[in-house]
Write an enzyme that holds these catalytic residues in place. Structure first.
Site, mmCIF file in Angstrom:
data_model
loop_
_atom_site.group_PDB
_atom_site.id
_atom_site.type_symbol
_atom_site.label_atom_id
_atom_site.label_comp_id
_atom_site.label_asym_id
_atom_site.label_seq_id
_atom_site.Cartn_x
_atom_site.Cartn_y
_atom_site.Cartn_z
ATOM 1 N N HIS A 1 10.925 11.707 -28.393
ATOM 2 C CA HIS A 1 10.105 10.624 -28.921
ATOM 3 C C HIS A 1 10.909 9.326 -28.871
ATOM 4 O O HIS A 1 12.111 9.312 -29.131
ATOM 5 C CB HIS A 1 9.711 10.956 -30.361
ATOM 6 C CG HIS A 1 8.824 9.945 -31.017
ATOM 7 N ND1 HIS A 1 7.600 9.583 -30.499
ATOM 8 C CD2 HIS A 1 8.981 9.222 -32.170
ATOM 9 C CE1 HIS A 1 7.039 8.690 -31.299
ATOM 10 N NE2 HIS A 1 7.857 8.457 -32.310
ATOM 11 N N CYS B 1 4.345 6.876 -26.574
ATOM 12 C CA CYS B 1 5.295 6.241 -27.495
ATOM 13 C C CYS B 1 6.294 5.337 -26.779
ATOM 14 O O CYS B 1 6.796 4.398 -27.384
ATOM 15 C CB CYS B 1 6.003 7.265 -28.373
ATOM 16 S SG CYS B 1 6.871 8.547 -27.502
#
Length: 234
Positions: free
Chosen positions: A124, A23
């Protein structure tokens, strides 16, 4: 008509979807709106950052990504940009949005085995940016870009996000913008004593985001990036 137009624009926006723990790479590419970085390039940055480590502390031991903030910052510098940590004591209204290329949000992310949540600290990276006067959430976990709205809507969104002590915001700006604090409104940049005090204490306040690799967790596989990011204050 407006919804239809927004849908057509969304279809034309570059948006990488989540693959393994990449990510950070997706967030960078979504900010630049093209395939600017590859796994091979980011892995090389990891080696350059810690050439003497047998197990590199900046990425997944399995080679699945899991890049930390140091890799993101080094990657951006190669493209003439900087990542500026946003001090939550500032007013978001001080930001000069037109001088900011994009934003990267670091958030906690739950890891599950099926429907069962596991007690693993995971993080994230999410890209946010303006495209044709509207701001979009380009999170790689989304099926498609999600429109946030215009400036007022976006600032309200950011305010809601950073109210959480577990979330950190980084501004992505050109190097010359970073060096002159051009991401701040001129009145704030020139006259605010509060700004000067914040910068004086910056080295004591900026969180250091570090990856803590855990081979036992790796063996279970990963669905998101930046597992076990610990925040400490210098």
């Amino acid at each position: 008509m407006v919804a239809s137009g927004a849908a057509r624009l969304s279809d034309s926006i570059y948006h990488e979807r989540q693959v393994r723990d990449f990510c950070a790479m997706h967030a960078l590419n979504n900010i630049f709106q093209r395939k600017e970085f590859t796994k091979q390039e980011l892995d090389k940055i990891c080696v350059n950052l810690s050439p003497d480590f047998w197990i590199n502390p900046h990425k997944s031991i399995l080679g699945w990504g899991n890049y930390d903030i140091n890799v993101i910052m080094a990657a951006l510098q190669r493209k003439g940009c900087e990542a500026v940590w946003f001090d939550k004591r500032r007013d978001l209204g001080d930001l000069l949005l037109k001088n900011i290329k994009g934003f990267i949000l670091n958030i906690p992310s739950d890891w599950k085995l099926g429907f069962v949540p596991l007690p693993l600290g995971r993080r994230h990276w999410i890209a946010l940016r303006s495209i044709n006067d509207d701001f979009y959430n380009l999170d790689s976990k989304l099926d498609s870009p999600q429109i946030i709205g215009q400036e007022d809507d976006f600032l309200a969104y950011l305010k809601e996000q950073i109210e959480s002590k577990d979330k950190e915001l980084f501004l992505i700006v050109l190097k010359e913008i970073e060096s002159t604090q051009g991401w701040l409104r001129e009145s704030v940049n020139d006259t605010s004593a509060h700004t000067n005090e914040l910068e004086k204490n910056r080295t004591e306040s900026v969180p250091v985001l570090q990856n803590v690799e855990n081979s036992a967790n790796d063996s279970n596989g990963r669905s998101c990036e930046s597992e076990s990011v610990n925040q400490t204050f210098r």
